[in-house]
Structure formats: C-alpha cells, structure tokens
Design a protein around this motif. Sequence first.
Motif, PDB file in Angstrom:
ATOM      1  N   MET A   8      -2.217 -26.604 -22.969  1.00 33.30           N
ATOM      2  CA  MET A   8      -2.749 -27.445 -24.103  1.00 33.30           C
ATOM      3  C   MET A   8      -1.820 -28.879 -24.388  1.00 33.30           C
ATOM      4  O   MET A   8      -0.657 -28.652 -24.415  1.00 33.30           O
ATOM      5  CB  MET A   8      -2.988 -26.848 -25.219  1.00 33.30           C
ATOM      6  CG  MET A   8      -3.828 -27.357 -26.351  1.00 33.30           C
ATOM      7  SD  MET A   8      -4.137 -26.661 -27.972  1.00 33.30           S
ATOM      8  CE  MET A   8      -4.634 -25.081 -27.565  1.00 33.30           C
ATOM      9  N   SER A   9      -2.321 -29.917 -24.384  1.00 35.43           N
ATOM     10  CA  SER A   9      -1.673 -31.182 -24.508  1.00 35.43           C
ATOM     11  C   SER A   9      -1.684 -31.103 -25.886  1.00 35.43           C
ATOM     12  O   SER A   9      -2.272 -30.622 -27.035  1.00 35.43           O
ATOM     13  CB  SER A   9      -2.279 -32.162 -23.848  1.00 35.43           C
ATOM     14  OG  SER A   9      -3.659 -32.607 -24.418  1.00 35.43           O
ATOM     15  N   ILE A  10      -0.899 -32.370 -26.335  1.00 38.01           N
ATOM     16  CA  ILE A  10      -0.494 -32.821 -27.894  1.00 38.01           C
ATOM     17  C   ILE A  10      -1.945 -33.174 -28.333  1.00 38.01           C
ATOM     18  O   ILE A  10      -2.394 -32.848 -29.574  1.00 38.01           O
ATOM     19  CB  ILE A  10       0.511 -33.738 -28.002  1.00 38.01           C
ATOM     20  CG1 ILE A  10       1.932 -33.231 -27.559  1.00 38.01           C
ATOM     21  CG2 ILE A  10       0.551 -34.221 -29.372  1.00 38.01           C
ATOM     22  CD1 ILE A  10       2.253 -31.869 -28.209  1.00 38.01           C
ATOM     23  N   ALA A  11      -3.142 -34.135 -27.844  1.00 35.67           N
ATOM     24  CA  ALA A  11      -3.965 -34.656 -28.012  1.00 35.67           C
ATOM     25  C   ALA A  11      -5.190 -33.589 -28.209  1.00 35.67           C
ATOM     26  O   ALA A  11      -5.754 -33.489 -29.203  1.00 35.67           O
ATOM     27  CB  ALA A  11      -4.476 -35.508 -26.915  1.00 35.67           C
ATOM     28  N   GLY A  12      -4.900 -32.389 -27.510  1.00 31.64           N
ATOM     29  CA  GLY A  12      -6.034 -31.353 -27.673  1.00 31.64           C
ATOM     30  C   GLY A  12      -5.565 -30.628 -28.973  1.00 31.64           C
ATOM     31  O   GLY A  12      -6.635 -29.975 -29.670  1.00 31.64           O
TER      32      GLY A  12
ATOM     33  N   LEU B 224     -10.610 -21.730 -24.871  1.00 31.50           N
ATOM     34  CA  LEU B 224     -11.969 -21.402 -24.198  1.00 31.50           C
ATOM     35  C   LEU B 224     -12.558 -22.404 -23.087  1.00 31.50           C
ATOM     36  O   LEU B 224     -12.919 -22.243 -22.232  1.00 31.50           O
ATOM     37  CB  LEU B 224     -13.046 -21.080 -25.088  1.00 31.50           C
ATOM     38  CG  LEU B 224     -14.335 -20.421 -24.702  1.00 31.50           C
ATOM     39  CD1 LEU B 224     -14.199 -19.113 -24.111  1.00 31.50           C
ATOM     40  CD2 LEU B 224     -15.541 -20.292 -25.658  1.00 31.50           C
ATOM     41  N   ALA B 225     -12.537 -23.548 -23.636  1.00 38.85           N
ATOM     42  CA  ALA B 225     -12.543 -24.716 -23.018  1.00 38.85           C
ATOM     43  C   ALA B 225     -11.726 -24.939 -21.784  1.00 38.85           C
ATOM     44  O   ALA B 225     -12.317 -25.159 -20.536  1.00 38.85           O
ATOM     45  CB  ALA B 225     -12.832 -26.073 -23.769  1.00 38.85           C
ATOM     46  N   ARG B 226     -10.764 -24.744 -21.980  1.00 37.32           N
ATOM     47  CA  ARG B 226      -9.556 -24.828 -20.864  1.00 37.32           C
ATOM     48  C   ARG B 226      -9.880 -23.723 -19.903  1.00 37.32           C
ATOM     49  O   ARG B 226      -9.764 -23.821 -18.686  1.00 37.32           O
ATOM     50  CB  ARG B 226      -8.110 -24.569 -21.589  1.00 37.32           C
ATOM     51  CG  ARG B 226      -6.871 -24.551 -20.460  1.00 37.32           C
ATOM     52  CD  ARG B 226      -6.905 -26.061 -20.014  1.00 37.32           C
ATOM     53  NE  ARG B 226      -5.604 -26.024 -19.293  1.00 37.32           N
ATOM     54  CZ  ARG B 226      -5.042 -27.082 -18.679  1.00 37.32           C
ATOM     55  NH1 ARG B 226      -5.544 -28.378 -19.078  1.00 37.32           N
ATOM     56  NH2 ARG B 226      -4.080 -26.862 -17.856  1.00 37.32           N
ATOM     57  N   LEU B 227     -10.240 -22.676 -20.319  1.00 39.35           N
ATOM     58  CA  LEU B 227     -10.381 -21.354 -19.342  1.00 39.35           C
ATOM     59  C   LEU B 227     -11.843 -21.640 -18.424  1.00 39.35           C
ATOM     60  O   LEU B 227     -11.963 -21.313 -17.445  1.00 39.35           O
ATOM     61  CB  LEU B 227     -10.609 -20.018 -20.058  1.00 39.35           C
ATOM     62  CG  LEU B 227      -9.241 -19.638 -20.640  1.00 39.35           C
ATOM     63  CD1 LEU B 227      -9.522 -17.991 -21.521  1.00 39.35           C
ATOM     64  CD2 LEU B 227      -8.314 -19.314 -19.656  1.00 39.35           C
ATOM     65  N   ALA B 228     -12.629 -22.414 -19.109  1.00 38.68           N
ATOM     66  CA  ALA B 228     -13.914 -22.561 -18.400  1.00 38.68           C
ATOM     67  C   ALA B 228     -13.753 -23.701 -17.505  1.00 38.68           C
ATOM     68  O   ALA B 228     -14.556 -24.142 -16.864  1.00 38.68           O
ATOM     69  CB  ALA B 228     -15.007 -22.917 -19.491  1.00 38.68           C
TER      70      ALA B 228
ATOM     71  N   THR C 130      -8.767 -30.679 -20.944  1.00 38.06           N
ATOM     72  CA  THR C 130      -8.612 -30.453 -22.450  1.00 38.06           C
ATOM     73  C   THR C 130      -7.423 -31.667 -22.885  1.00 38.06           C
ATOM     74  O   THR C 130      -6.972 -31.794 -23.911  1.00 38.06           O
ATOM     75  CB  THR C 130      -8.490 -29.207 -23.238  1.00 38.06           C
ATOM     76  OG1 THR C 130      -7.270 -28.575 -22.360  1.00 38.06           O
ATOM     77  CG2 THR C 130      -9.357 -28.305 -23.018  1.00 38.06           C
ATOM     78  N   GLY C 131      -6.918 -32.129 -21.913  1.00 40.86           N
ATOM     79  CA  GLY C 131      -5.918 -33.302 -21.859  1.00 40.86           C
ATOM     80  C   GLY C 131      -6.523 -34.156 -22.575  1.00 40.86           C
ATOM     81  O   GLY C 131      -5.500 -35.027 -23.158  1.00 40.86           O
ATOM     82  N   THR C 132      -7.811 -34.815 -22.479  1.00 39.89           N
ATOM     83  CA  THR C 132      -8.265 -35.893 -23.148  1.00 39.89           C
ATOM     84  C   THR C 132      -9.368 -35.441 -24.013  1.00 39.89           C
ATOM     85  O   THR C 132     -10.188 -34.290 -23.829  1.00 39.89           O
ATOM     86  CB  THR C 132      -8.769 -36.988 -22.115  1.00 39.89           C
ATOM     87  OG1 THR C 132      -9.748 -36.155 -21.268  1.00 39.89           O
ATOM     88  CG2 THR C 132      -7.630 -37.427 -21.480  1.00 39.89           C
TER      89      THR C 132
ATOM     90  N   LEU D 140     -16.572 -34.866 -25.077  1.00 40.49           N
ATOM     91  CA  LEU D 140     -17.682 -34.342 -25.707  1.00 40.49           C
ATOM     92  C   LEU D 140     -17.848 -32.793 -25.619  1.00 40.49           C
ATOM     93  O   LEU D 140     -17.976 -32.321 -26.602  1.00 40.49           O
ATOM     94  CB  LEU D 140     -18.776 -35.160 -25.233  1.00 40.49           C
ATOM     95  CG  LEU D 140     -19.933 -34.834 -26.441  1.00 40.49           C
ATOM     96  CD1 LEU D 140     -19.966 -35.213 -27.648  1.00 40.49           C
ATOM     97  CD2 LEU D 140     -21.179 -35.466 -25.833  1.00 40.49           C
ATOM     98  N   LEU D 141     -17.646 -32.354 -24.286  1.00 41.66           N
ATOM     99  CA  LEU D 141     -17.918 -30.909 -24.228  1.00 41.66           C
ATOM    100  C   LEU D 141     -16.582 -29.955 -24.891  1.00 41.66           C
ATOM    101  O   LEU D 141     -17.003 -29.205 -25.556  1.00 41.66           O
ATOM    102  CB  LEU D 141     -17.850 -30.433 -22.807  1.00 41.66           C
ATOM    103  CG  LEU D 141     -18.060 -29.097 -22.378  1.00 41.66           C
ATOM    104  CD1 LEU D 141     -19.419 -28.344 -22.930  1.00 41.66           C
ATOM    105  CD2 LEU D 141     -17.900 -28.921 -20.942  1.00 41.66           C
ATOM    106  N   THR D 142     -15.616 -30.765 -25.033  1.00 44.76           N
ATOM    107  CA  THR D 142     -14.475 -29.930 -25.609  1.00 44.76           C
ATOM    108  C   THR D 142     -14.750 -29.859 -27.046  1.00 44.76           C
ATOM    109  O   THR D 142     -14.439 -28.880 -27.936  1.00 44.76           O
ATOM    110  CB  THR D 142     -13.060 -30.408 -25.305  1.00 44.76           C
ATOM    111  OG1 THR D 142     -12.780 -30.405 -24.024  1.00 44.76           O
ATOM    112  CG2 THR D 142     -11.939 -29.743 -26.085  1.00 44.76           C
ATOM    113  N   LEU D 143     -15.045 -31.004 -27.675  1.00 39.69           N
ATOM    114  CA  LEU D 143     -15.636 -31.200 -29.129  1.00 39.69           C
ATOM    115  C   LEU D 143     -16.574 -30.373 -29.537  1.00 39.69           C
ATOM    116  O   LEU D 143     -16.469 -29.779 -30.400  1.00 39.69           O
ATOM    117  CB  LEU D 143     -15.597 -32.803 -29.362  1.00 39.69           C
ATOM    118  CG  LEU D 143     -15.856 -33.069 -30.952  1.00 39.69           C
ATOM    119  CD1 LEU D 143     -14.496 -32.894 -31.495  1.00 39.69           C
ATOM    120  CD2 LEU D 143     -16.005 -34.613 -30.873  1.00 39.69           C
ATOM    121  N   VAL D 144     -17.370 -30.299 -28.702  1.00 39.72           N
ATOM    122  CA  VAL D 144     -18.769 -29.415 -28.885  1.00 39.72           C
ATOM    123  C   VAL D 144     -18.147 -27.890 -29.095  1.00 39.72           C
ATOM    124  O   VAL D 144     -18.767 -27.455 -29.919  1.00 39.72           O
ATOM    125  CB  VAL D 144     -20.146 -29.791 -27.949  1.00 39.72           C
ATOM    126  CG1 VAL D 144     -20.963 -28.411 -28.241  1.00 39.72           C
ATOM    127  CG2 VAL D 144     -20.349 -31.035 -28.194  1.00 39.72           C
TER     128      VAL D 144
END
Length: 91
Positions: free
Chosen positions: A1-5, A49-53, A57-59, A62-66
């Motif tokens: 997971m990045s700092i932005a995430g 969960l988004a990362r596993l999918a 998640t580095g940036t 919209l999908l990560t945010l949702v």
Amino acid sequence: MSIAGLVTALLVGVASGLFGRLVIPGRREAPIWLTVSVGVVAALAGTILARLAGVDTGTLTLLTLVIQVGLAGSGVVLVVATAKPQPSDAP
C-alpha cells in the motif's frame, strides 16, 4: 500500500465516520470516536480488498474510492444501527 492509498483511506474513513453519524436518524448511542475509527478501519480494509482484486491502489482511482466508501459507509451504518444505550451511572 502506498502513502497515497493510506492517506486516501484515512480521509475516506474519517469523512465516512462523520457523515454516517449525521445521516443516520434518531438517537446516536455510539460515540463519535467509534464511528470514525470504524470508518478508518473499513476504508483501509477496502484498500486491501481492492489491492487483492488487482486494482492499482498506488494512485487514486474511482474503483478504489468506491470500494473504500462502500465498506466504510457499511461499517459505520452497522455500528450506529446496532449500538445500544449506555447505562447511566446516576442512581
């Protein structure tokens, strides 16, 4: 997971915790620190969960945010809806 995430998950979690507390009608038995912390933890779980999918998640996408908002909102609604009144200490 990045700092932005991580920062995005923290901001989404705090916003979801505060907003969810305002949206749910009726008495609010859950303390504000609980709703905010559940929102943050659920948003971090959404990032994982988004990362596993396979979502990047580095940036900020919209999908990560949702996913973050969906999990954080669901968690806050569950906590506020299931909170029981605290017994008073006064006799």
